[in-house]
Design a protein around this motif. Structure first.
Motif, PDB file in Angstrom:
ATOM      1  N   ASN A 229     -14.914  22.875  75.906  1.00 14.68           N
ATOM      2  CA  ASN A 229     -15.460  24.232  75.905  1.00 14.68           C
ATOM      3  C   ASN A 229     -15.870  24.724  74.522  1.00 14.68           C
ATOM      4  O   ASN A 229     -16.317  25.863  74.393  1.00 14.68           O
ATOM      5  N   ASN A 230     -15.734  23.886  73.505  1.00  9.04           N
ATOM      6  CA  ASN A 230     -16.115  24.263  72.156  1.00  9.04           C
ATOM      7  C   ASN A 230     -17.410  23.532  71.782  1.00  9.04           C
ATOM      8  O   ASN A 230     -17.379  22.358  71.421  1.00  9.04           O
ATOM      9  N   PRO A 231     -18.562  24.201  71.841  1.00  8.24           N
ATOM     10  CA  PRO A 231     -19.839  23.524  71.586  1.00  8.24           C
ATOM     11  C   PRO A 231     -20.018  23.077  70.141  1.00  8.24           C
ATOM     12  O   PRO A 231     -20.911  22.290  69.840  1.00  8.24           O
ATOM     13  N   HIS A 232     -19.183  23.535  69.230  1.00  2.97           N
ATOM     14  CA  HIS A 232     -19.305  23.174  67.823  1.00  2.97           C
ATOM     15  C   HIS A 232     -18.449  21.972  67.441  1.00  2.97           C
ATOM     16  O   HIS A 232     -18.587  21.446  66.346  1.00  2.97           O
TER      17      HIS A 232
END
Length: 75
Positions: A61-64
């Motif tokens: 869930n962390n696009p970075h």
């Protein structure tokens, strides 16, 4: 350590590509099938599954985040 075992994980396609050491070190041979995150979760030690599932979700869930390291007990 799986450092030499996992060669690549295509997150978008949900497909792991294994190094030869995965079979040698862990006794599992997944060269002949598509190995997905669900398969990895199924290999995780039952006592650790809930915690590891939460960690996978945070990563996914962390696009970075483009790199993830962790330790697993396998069954």
């Amino acid at each position: 350590s799986t450092n030499g075992a996992i060669v690549d994980w295509d997150v978008r396609q949900d497909n792991f590509t294994w190094g030869d050491s995965f079979r040698r070190v862990f006794g599992h041979d997944y060269h002949s099938k598509i190995f997905r995150l669900k398969d990895w979760v199924d290999l995780t030690h039952p006592a650790d599954r809930h915690l590891k599932d939460e960690e996978w979700q945070v990563f996914m869930n962390n696009p970075h985040q483009d790199r993830w390291e962790n330790q697993f007990r396998l069954k």
